[in-house]
Scaffold this motif. Sequence first.
Motif, mmCIF file in Angstrom:
data_model
loop_
_atom_site.group_PDB
_atom_site.id
_atom_site.type_symbol
_atom_site.label_atom_id
_atom_site.label_comp_id
_atom_site.label_asym_id
_atom_site.label_seq_id
_atom_site.Cartn_x
_atom_site.Cartn_y
_atom_site.Cartn_z
ATOM 1 N N VAL A 1 2.651 -66.574 8.357
ATOM 2 C CA VAL A 1 3.770 -65.684 8.029
ATOM 3 C C VAL A 1 3.283 -64.296 7.600
ATOM 4 C CG1 VAL A 1 5.328 -67.561 7.383
ATOM 5 C CG2 VAL A 1 3.843 -66.539 5.649
ATOM 6 N N GLU A 2 2.020 -64.183 7.190
ATOM 7 C CA GLU A 2 1.535 -62.891 6.716
ATOM 8 C C GLU A 2 0.021 -62.814 6.849
ATOM 9 O OE1 GLU A 2 1.366 -60.436 2.487
ATOM 10 O OE2 GLU A 2 3.028 -61.831 2.855
ATOM 11 N N ALA A 3 -0.476 -61.634 7.183
ATOM 12 C CA ALA A 3 -1.922 -61.381 7.255
ATOM 13 C C ALA A 3 -2.205 -60.046 6.580
ATOM 14 C CB ALA A 3 -2.395 -61.366 8.703
ATOM 15 N N ALA A 4 -3.262 -60.016 5.797
ATOM 16 C CA ALA A 4 -3.622 -58.788 5.084
ATOM 17 C C ALA A 4 -5.129 -58.582 5.164
ATOM 18 C CB ALA A 4 -3.169 -58.847 3.633
ATOM 19 N N GLU A 5 -5.498 -57.312 5.150
ATOM 20 C CA GLU A 5 -6.924 -56.965 5.200
ATOM 21 C C GLU A 5 -7.159 -55.805 4.239
ATOM 22 O OE1 GLU A 5 -10.321 -55.593 8.476
ATOM 23 O OE2 GLU A 5 -8.315 -56.226 9.125
ATOM 24 N N ALA A 6 -8.167 -55.953 3.357
ATOM 25 C CA ALA A 6 -8.492 -54.917 2.374
ATOM 26 C C ALA A 6 -9.955 -54.519 2.529
ATOM 27 C CB ALA A 6 -8.222 -55.400 0.964
ATOM 28 N N GLU A 7 -10.202 -53.236 2.329
ATOM 29 C CA GLU A 7 -11.569 -52.738 2.446
ATOM 30 C C GLU A 7 -12.459 -53.281 1.338
ATOM 31 O OE1 GLU A 7 -13.818 -48.492 1.802
ATOM 32 O OE2 GLU A 7 -11.936 -48.467 2.939
ATOM 33 N N ARG A 8 -11.916 -53.341 0.122
ATOM 34 C CA ARG A 8 -12.663 -53.868 -1.022
ATOM 35 C C ARG A 8 -11.691 -54.355 -2.076
ATOM 36 N NH1 ARG A 8 -16.591 -50.122 -3.520
ATOM 37 N NH2 ARG A 8 -17.115 -49.621 -1.374
ATOM 38 N N ALA A 9 -12.244 -55.050 -3.073
ATOM 39 C CA ALA A 9 -11.419 -55.538 -4.176
ATOM 40 C C ALA A 9 -12.265 -55.599 -5.433
ATOM 41 C CB ALA A 9 -10.840 -56.916 -3.856
ATOM 42 N N VAL A 10 -11.609 -55.419 -6.560
ATOM 43 C CA VAL A 10 -12.252 -55.506 -7.874
ATOM 44 C C VAL A 10 -11.619 -56.656 -8.634
ATOM 45 C CG1 VAL A 10 -12.735 -54.313 -10.039
ATOM 46 C CG2 VAL A 10 -12.701 -53.028 -7.895
ATOM 47 N N LEU A 11 -12.430 -57.471 -9.275
ATOM 48 C CA LEU A 11 -11.920 -58.602 -10.036
ATOM 49 C C LEU A 11 -11.457 -58.121 -11.411
ATOM 50 C CD1 LEU A 11 -14.625 -61.317 -9.224
ATOM 51 C CD2 LEU A 11 -12.509 -60.801 -8.015
ATOM 52 N N ASN A 12 -10.185 -58.364 -11.728
ATOM 53 C CA ASN A 12 -9.650 -57.997 -13.031
ATOM 54 C C ASN A 12 -9.970 -59.059 -14.070
ATOM 55 O OD1 ASN A 12 -8.460 -55.609 -12.031
ATOM 56 N ND2 ASN A 12 -6.692 -56.774 -11.283
ATOM 57 N N ALA A 13 -9.830 -58.696 -15.335
ATOM 58 C CA ALA A 13 -10.154 -59.612 -16.431
ATOM 59 C C ALA A 13 -9.250 -60.845 -16.428
ATOM 60 C CB ALA A 13 -10.048 -58.890 -17.768
ATOM 61 N N ASP A 14 -7.995 -60.702 -15.959
ATOM 62 C CA ASP A 14 -7.065 -61.834 -15.960
ATOM 63 C C ASP A 14 -7.219 -62.730 -14.739
ATOM 64 O OD1 ASP A 14 -6.127 -60.144 -14.037
ATOM 65 O OD2 ASP A 14 -4.097 -59.968 -14.831
ATOM 66 N N GLY A 15 -8.220 -62.456 -13.892
ATOM 67 C CA GLY A 15 -8.466 -63.283 -12.717
ATOM 68 C C GLY A 15 -7.839 -62.764 -11.446
ATOM 69 N N SER A 16 -6.945 -61.784 -11.542
ATOM 70 C CA SER A 16 -6.324 -61.222 -10.349
ATOM 71 C C SER A 16 -7.293 -60.274 -9.641
ATOM 72 C CB SER A 16 -5.046 -60.474 -10.726
ATOM 73 O OG SER A 16 -5.349 -59.373 -11.579
ATOM 74 N N TRP A 17 -6.959 -59.924 -8.403
ATOM 75 C CA TRP A 17 -7.782 -59.015 -7.607
ATOM 76 C C TRP A 17 -7.039 -57.700 -7.422
ATOM 77 C CZ3 TRP A 17 -10.166 -62.096 -2.897
ATOM 78 C CH2 TRP A 17 -10.856 -63.204 -3.396
ATOM 79 N N LEU A 18 -7.744 -56.599 -7.603
ATOM 80 C CA LEU A 18 -7.178 -55.289 -7.305
ATOM 81 C C LEU A 18 -7.668 -54.889 -5.918
ATOM 82 C CD1 LEU A 18 -5.507 -52.877 -8.287
ATOM 83 C CD2 LEU A 18 -7.632 -51.886 -9.182
ATOM 84 N N LEU A 19 -6.782 -55.063 -4.923
ATOM 85 C CA LEU A 19 -7.129 -54.768 -3.535
ATOM 86 C C LEU A 19 -7.004 -53.275 -3.273
ATOM 87 C CD1 LEU A 19 -5.135 -57.658 -1.802
ATOM 88 C CD2 LEU A 19 -7.534 -57.677 -2.517
ATOM 89 N N LYS A 20 -7.937 -52.733 -2.501
ATOM 90 C CA LYS A 20 -7.936 -51.302 -2.198
ATOM 91 C C LYS A 20 -7.953 -51.091 -0.687
ATOM 92 C CE LYS A 20 -10.088 -49.971 -6.547
ATOM 93 N NZ LYS A 20 -11.057 -49.085 -7.226
ATOM 94 N N ASN A 21 -7.172 -50.062 -0.245
ATOM 95 C CA ASN A 21 -7.021 -49.737 1.180
ATOM 96 C C ASN A 21 -6.561 -50.976 1.944
ATOM 97 O OD1 ASN A 21 -7.918 -47.101 0.677
ATOM 98 N ND2 ASN A 21 -10.053 -47.672 1.012
ATOM 99 N N VAL A 22 -5.343 -51.396 1.623
ATOM 100 C CA VAL A 22 -4.793 -52.646 2.153
ATOM 101 C C VAL A 22 -3.917 -52.360 3.369
ATOM 102 C CG1 VAL A 22 -3.514 -54.742 1.585
ATOM 103 C CG2 VAL A 22 -4.763 -53.507 -0.212
ATOM 104 N N ARG A 23 -4.102 -53.166 4.386
ATOM 105 C CA ARG A 23 -3.248 -53.127 5.580
ATOM 106 C C ARG A 23 -2.631 -54.513 5.730
ATOM 107 N NH1 ARG A 23 -2.705 -50.318 10.500
ATOM 108 N NH2 ARG A 23 -2.140 -51.630 12.263
ATOM 109 N N ARG A 24 -1.296 -54.578 5.692
ATOM 110 C CA ARG A 24 -0.600 -55.863 5.666
ATOM 111 C C ARG A 24 0.341 -55.983 6.864
ATOM 112 N NH1 ARG A 24 -0.103 -59.197 1.516
ATOM 113 N NH2 ARG A 24 -0.871 -57.573 0.078
ATOM 114 N N SER A 25 0.367 -57.168 7.449
ATOM 115 C CA SER A 25 1.267 -57.467 8.573
ATOM 116 C C SER A 25 2.106 -58.688 8.215
ATOM 117 C CB SER A 25 0.466 -57.749 9.846
ATOM 118 O OG SER A 25 -0.334 -56.640 10.197
ATOM 119 N N VAL A 26 3.448 -58.509 8.208
ATOM 120 C CA VAL A 26 4.367 -59.602 7.889
ATOM 121 C C VAL A 26 5.087 -60.010 9.164
ATOM 122 C CG1 VAL A 26 6.334 -60.332 6.501
ATOM 123 C CG2 VAL A 26 4.655 -58.737 5.541
ATOM 124 N N LEU A 27 4.964 -61.287 9.501
ATOM 125 C CA LEU A 27 5.557 -61.788 10.741
ATOM 126 C C LEU A 27 7.007 -62.197 10.500
ATOM 127 C CD1 LEU A 27 2.402 -62.137 11.054
ATOM 128 C CD2 LEU A 27 2.920 -63.931 12.707
#
Length: 356
Positions: free
Chosen positions: A183-209
Amino acid sequence: MNLVSRYIIRQMAVMAVYALLAFLALYSFFEIIDEAGNLGRGNYGGWEMAQYVLLQMPARAYELMPLGVLIGGLIALSQLASGSELTVMKASGLSTKRLLLILSQFGLIFAVATAVLGEWVAPSLSQRAENIKASAVHGKISAGASGLWLKEQNNIINVREMLPDHTLLGIKIWRHDDCHELVEAAEAERAVLNADGSWLLKNVRRSVLGADKIDISETVEESWPVSLKSSLLDVLLVDPEQMSVAELTTYITHLENNHQQTQTYEIAWWRKLVYPVAAWVMALVAFAFTPQNTRHGNMGLKLFGGICLGLAFHFAGRLFGFTSQLYGIPPFLAGALPTIIFALLAVYLIRRQEKR
């Protein structure tokens, strides 16, 4: 190569292999004891532990090769000396220069073996061992040439690599529904791990079907509340000592382009480049510590001194690596200085021995 040369090289090579196998058995025993604490975690059982230990053996053989050459050479030459074979050979016209040439040929054989292990065999098998262990312990990851693959709820995640500061590069995410339809595909150039465990995605390209179209969007950065632990990604962090010279060269360039610290990898690069030479140097050190006259009863003492010297070399490389980062020693000196010191020591001891 004449009969005498082949005989000396064969005797030394056999003893060097025996010494290497003995050290590998000892290291494997301690590694099994260390890994026993992980048994029962996830699917990590006896078979996975055996695979891990066996696949790590080429890396251990690479590390221990100079030590095996030294101890094997010492034992073989001491046996030749105690049986008066060296004396007979010298009386038959075998000069010290010729004997050193034979020892250099013996050392060169193991230097080539060290280079082959360190450049082609050990890095790939060590990475495979870490992948087997990580997959068995965590159960939901798989690593290969394309990076790390993870399954998290309805997401399939691929991470190409991770920098030493835990920055992720080349992230691809595929999300499917409960019927396993994409249903969805995403691609990010890089990501940084946040303290709460989430990811900060950078330069994201997302495709929703959608039902009849695909919506494409791009964002500079966005937070992704994934619940993966950072320890799952540690399998991407390759130990510099387990990387080949070619991999280290590429990685150092990559880190420089991303303004990351490269000293650890530069030290490993120089050490990898010089380390095969250490096997050749240890053949000369073995001759320097071989008693030329057994009547003085100092054979055991010289053997003990040579073995202690080999152990000192084995641990000196790691010590120089740590201290160089603390005191700002240039990577070349940190990686090559132990081998250079032992080479100069061998030359000094041989010259001193010949003057007697």
